[in-house]
Design an enzyme around this catalytic site. Structure first.
Site, PDB file in Angstrom:
ATOM      1  N   ASP A  19      -6.647 -10.128 -13.213  1.00 43.56           N
ATOM      2  CA  ASP A  19      -5.913  -9.953 -12.111  1.00 43.56           C
ATOM      3  C   ASP A  19      -5.911 -11.197 -11.151  1.00 43.56           C
ATOM      4  O   ASP A  19      -6.799 -12.093 -11.516  1.00 43.56           O
ATOM      5  CB  ASP A  19      -6.397  -8.665 -11.248  1.00 43.56           C
ATOM      6  CG  ASP A  19      -5.908  -8.249  -9.932  1.00 43.56           C
ATOM      7  OD1 ASP A  19      -4.527  -8.154  -9.884  1.00 43.56           O
ATOM      8  OD2 ASP A  19      -6.585  -7.631  -9.074  1.00 43.56           O
ATOM      9  N   ASP A  45      -5.631 -11.037  -7.108  1.00 43.85           N
ATOM     10  CA  ASP A  45      -6.557 -10.918  -5.948  1.00 43.85           C
ATOM     11  C   ASP A  45      -7.805 -10.374  -5.943  1.00 43.85           C
ATOM     12  O   ASP A  45      -8.174  -9.225  -6.625  1.00 43.85           O
ATOM     13  CB  ASP A  45      -5.573  -9.943  -5.028  1.00 43.85           C
ATOM     14  CG  ASP A  45      -4.377 -10.444  -4.510  1.00 43.85           C
ATOM     15  OD1 ASP A  45      -4.204 -11.524  -3.861  1.00 43.85           O
ATOM     16  OD2 ASP A  45      -3.395 -10.002  -4.896  1.00 43.85           O
ATOM     17  N   ASP A  82       1.826   3.691   5.262  1.00 48.14           N
ATOM     18  CA  ASP A  82       2.844   2.856   5.413  1.00 48.14           C
ATOM     19  C   ASP A  82       2.770   1.718   6.117  1.00 48.14           C
ATOM     20  O   ASP A  82       3.460   0.796   5.795  1.00 48.14           O
ATOM     21  CB  ASP A  82       4.178   3.780   6.163  1.00 48.14           C
ATOM     22  CG  ASP A  82       4.631   4.925   5.249  1.00 48.14           C
ATOM     23  OD1 ASP A  82       4.100   4.857   4.068  1.00 48.14           O
ATOM     24  OD2 ASP A  82       5.210   5.831   5.712  1.00 48.14           O
ATOM     25  N   ARG A 103       1.166  -0.757   3.884  1.00 49.15           N
ATOM     26  CA  ARG A 103       1.832  -1.087   2.785  1.00 49.15           C
ATOM     27  C   ARG A 103       3.091  -2.159   3.246  1.00 49.15           C
ATOM     28  O   ARG A 103       3.268  -3.250   2.525  1.00 49.15           O
ATOM     29  CB  ARG A 103       2.762  -0.015   2.418  1.00 49.15           C
ATOM     30  CG  ARG A 103       3.790  -0.013   1.116  1.00 49.15           C
ATOM     31  CD  ARG A 103       4.805   1.111   1.131  1.00 49.15           C
ATOM     32  NE  ARG A 103       5.468   1.014   2.319  1.00 49.15           N
ATOM     33  CZ  ARG A 103       6.252   2.169   2.785  1.00 49.15           C
ATOM     34  NH1 ARG A 103       6.240   3.378   2.167  1.00 49.15           N
ATOM     35  NH2 ARG A 103       6.804   2.198   3.949  1.00 49.15           N
ATOM     36  N   ASP A 104       3.563  -1.861   4.580  1.00 53.45           N
ATOM     37  CA  ASP A 104       4.676  -2.903   4.937  1.00 53.45           C
ATOM     38  C   ASP A 104       3.932  -4.412   5.218  1.00 53.45           C
ATOM     39  O   ASP A 104       4.787  -5.167   5.131  1.00 53.45           O
ATOM     40  CB  ASP A 104       5.226  -2.332   6.181  1.00 53.45           C
ATOM     41  CG  ASP A 104       6.241  -1.239   5.923  1.00 53.45           C
ATOM     42  OD1 ASP A 104       6.354  -0.866   4.601  1.00 53.45           O
ATOM     43  OD2 ASP A 104       6.484  -0.504   6.730  1.00 53.45           O
ATOM     44  N   HIS A 152       2.165  -5.706   3.294  1.00 58.62           N
ATOM     45  CA  HIS A 152       2.241  -6.493   2.169  1.00 58.62           C
ATOM     46  C   HIS A 152       3.847  -6.411   1.600  1.00 58.62           C
ATOM     47  O   HIS A 152       4.091  -7.786   1.312  1.00 58.62           O
ATOM     48  CB  HIS A 152       1.540  -5.414   0.957  1.00 58.62           C
ATOM     49  CG  HIS A 152       0.028  -5.432   1.102  1.00 58.62           C
ATOM     50  ND1 HIS A 152      -0.842  -6.369   0.457  1.00 58.62           N
ATOM     51  CD2 HIS A 152      -0.978  -4.960   2.141  1.00 58.62           C
ATOM     52  CE1 HIS A 152      -2.124  -6.151   0.855  1.00 58.62           C
ATOM     53  NE2 HIS A 152      -2.015  -5.115   1.528  1.00 58.62           N
ATOM     54  N   ILE A 153       4.442  -5.443   1.524  1.00 57.43           N
ATOM     55  CA  ILE A 153       5.816  -5.325   1.165  1.00 57.43           C
ATOM     56  C   ILE A 153       6.804  -6.304   1.875  1.00 57.43           C
ATOM     57  O   ILE A 153       7.694  -7.350   1.439  1.00 57.43           O
ATOM     58  CB  ILE A 153       6.331  -4.077   1.079  1.00 57.43           C
ATOM     59  CG1 ILE A 153       5.698  -3.150  -0.150  1.00 57.43           C
ATOM     60  CG2 ILE A 153       8.057  -4.083   0.762  1.00 57.43           C
ATOM     61  CD1 ILE A 153       5.999  -1.771  -0.254  1.00 57.43           C
ATOM     62  N   ASP A 167     -10.435  -6.155  -9.707  1.00 60.57           N
ATOM     63  CA  ASP A 167     -11.287  -5.676  -8.893  1.00 60.57           C
ATOM     64  C   ASP A 167     -10.889  -3.847  -8.578  1.00 60.57           C
ATOM     65  O   ASP A 167     -11.947  -3.350  -7.909  1.00 60.57           O
ATOM     66  CB  ASP A 167     -11.241  -6.362  -7.536  1.00 60.57           C
ATOM     67  CG  ASP A 167      -9.866  -5.917  -6.836  1.00 60.57           C
ATOM     68  OD1 ASP A 167      -9.681  -5.402  -5.891  1.00 60.57           O
ATOM     69  OD2 ASP A 167      -8.875  -6.599  -7.553  1.00 60.57           O
TER      70      ASP A 167
END
Length: 546
Positions: free
Chosen positions: A100, A102, A250, A253-254, A256-257, A387
């Site tokens: 992976d 990160d 959310d 998440r945002d 990141h997204i 991880d």
């Protein structure tokens, strides 16, 4: 995971403590079965004052024994750079290494979690219309630990052990601990039934009320949830806990997204990425021994490229036979429908059909079944490191037969704490006192029971002290008071080996075999565990001698 004190105490420590507890207690205290009717394990003088004096004499003998044991334990400390085995595995069988990105190939500084917390908090205010006053809350890196469970309906964060029991004293509503009595009333005890636990991947779904936070990136999410809960509670604002959980999820998440996190890291890479030349050393060592290597990550192409250029070098792709970005794990391991797409040097997705995964190229999406078809890399000759115990490792070990290695950054700091004399002293005495209570509980008279209650109080205070060695709110990542945590249960099931970082591989030959310790079962004699500690674990003084 056994503590340093317990690991050694099962050898010399346990023998010394047992000798103390056997004083005046007969052969039954040595674990030998008796024939005939049951009788007290220990005998003491008949009068109450004599029994009281007898118990305190045994207590003082146990204390002296503990003090004598600590120096020998301090000479057998565990190496924080060791690799620990849950399952026997020989690196000589491994031909292909997967990683992976990160928190596996790259580690981040403390500034990243503050960035995620602040960005998600601002999204709550600006896009979800939360009170602007929540901006006064700042990220506290010492609040939460990984592996905690969050009850979505009740808005409480807690630590649960391997048997689904809540560790009392670790249940938090907002930033305040929930009293034990309230927890017991809330859950009709301290056990969480299976049907209320999270699904296989730790998510709250299909009627489950619990969410387990297994990702290192989830630390700011837990803290933000607790801070907003705290604000609503302190200001007597009526709110729906389910909505709060979803909005915070959310918002995280945002971050990141929407690329907020990625752009910030790329703009100031030296601030957020911990430069680690040992990452390149690990990859170079494997390449020099003819091992194939691949990368499967959920992160985007340009982000991975800049990070790898920083920690490995501009030629980083030459070390990997296959590179896959935005894989959407764990779906990557289960969804057979998504084909691979090639990413060109400008980050543009190409429409070409993929017939072969070529070295030096970057691919997006795809699925493991197509990956196996195109590479032929199957079974136990593949070792994959990640991880996230669920998203990275679970499906690979359960469904595909790959060997797995878990990267647990917290392990190094916990082992360093466990190697301190204060911790060793506390844990050795705690274990000895527990054994003393077990042996002496046969004395049921009032005077003896008063003594035993004092011991139980001391034991409870010491257990709280050992928790605070690691984290004031939740304690160790790996243990509740006595039992393994739910986190460790999943780690033991889904990871063949685990370590603090990939750099630990540099301490081992590429043909090294990892052997898990044969710890005695409850019904077994502890003969194997009484072997000298050097036969069982990589110890600190051995590493220092090298």
């Amino acid at each position: 995971m056994a503590t340093a004190a317990v690991a050694v105490a099962r050898g010399a420590g346990a023998r010394g403590a047992a000798a103390t507890l056997r004083g005046g207690c007969g052969t039954a205290a040595r674990g030998r079965p008796r024939a005939g009717p049951s009788r007290p394990l220990c005998t003491a003088p008949g009068t109450a004052p004599d029994r009281k004096r007898y118990l305190w004499e045994r207590y003082q003998e146990a204390k002296r024994s503990t003090d004598e044991l600590v120096p020998s334990i301090m000479n057998n400390l565990l190496n924080p750079d060791a690799i620990f085995a849950n399952n026997e595995m020989s690196l000589s069988d491994i031909e292909i290494y997967g990683f992976d990105y990160d928190y596996t190939l790259v580690f981040y500084s403390k500034h990243l979690h503050t960035l995620i917390f602040n960005a998600a908090r601002d999204l709550l205010i600006n896009e979800h219309r939360y009170p602007v006053e929540i901006r006064k809350y700042e990220y506290d890196p010492s609040f939460a630990i990984r592996g905690l469970h969050y009850d979505v309906q009740r808005a409480v964060l807690m630590k649960i052990d391997a048997f689904h029991y809540i560790q009392l004293g670790t249940v938090y509503r907002g930033l305040s601990v929930v009293p034990d009595e309230e927890v017991i009333e809330m859950y009709e005890g301290s056990h969480v039934p299976l049907e209320q636990m999270s699904d296989f991947y730790g998510k709250s779904s299909h009627g489950n009320t619990m969410k387990q936070f297994m990702d290192i990136f989830s630390l700011p999410e837990m803290t933000l949830l607790s801070c907003v809960n705290e604000y609503f509670l302190k200001n007597n604002i009526d709110y729906e806990p389910v909505h709060l959980y979803k909005d915070v999820k959310d918002s995280i998440r945002d971050v990141h997204i929407k690329g907020i996190m990625y752009r910030a890291i790329e703009a100031d890479i030296e601030k957020y990425i911990c430069y680690a030349e040992q990452t390149r050393a690990v990859l170079a060592k494997l390449a020099d021994h003819g091992k194939k290597m691949f990368l499967i990550t959920n992160s985007p192409s340009s982000f991975v490229d800049k990070g790898m250029r920083y920690i490995v070098g501009k030629d980083w792709r030459d070390l990997f036979d296959v590179v896959i970005v935005q894989a959407e794990k764990p779906n990557f391991f289960n969804d057979k429908r998504r084909p691979f797409r090639k990413v060109n040097e400008k980050g543009v997705l190409l429409w070409d059909k993929i017939h072969k995964l070529q070295k030096g190229q970057i691919y997006k999406q795809g699925n493991l079944y197509e990956f196996l078809k195109l590479t032929g890399w199957r079974g136990s000759k593949v070792l994959y490191f990640g991880d996230h115990i669920y998203s990275d490792l679970a499906d690979l070990t359960l469904k595909h037969g790959w060997r797995t290695g878990a990267i647990i950054p917290e392990l190094r700091s916990e082992l360093r704490i466990m190697n301190t004399e204060q911790y060793v002293q506390t844990m050795t005495w705690l274990q000895t006192l527990t054994g003393l209570l077990e042996q002496m509980q046969v004395h049921r008279d009032a005077e003896s029971q008063l003594v035993l209650q004092e011991w139980k109080k001391e034991r409870k205070e010491m257990r709280e002290m050992t928790k605070s060695f690691f984290n004031a709110q939740f304690g160790s990542l790996f243990r509740t008071d006595q039992n393994p945590t739910y986190f460790l249960r999943r780690l033991s099931r889904f990871a063949d080996i685990y370590m603090a970082s990939l750099s630990c591989l540099l301490n081992y030959d590429v043909n090294h075999t990892f052997y898990p310790r044969r710890t005695p079962l409850q019904h077994e004699l502890p003969a194997w565990s009484e072997r000298p500690p050097t036969f069982r674990l990589p110890l600190l003084q051995e590493a220092q001698a090298k």
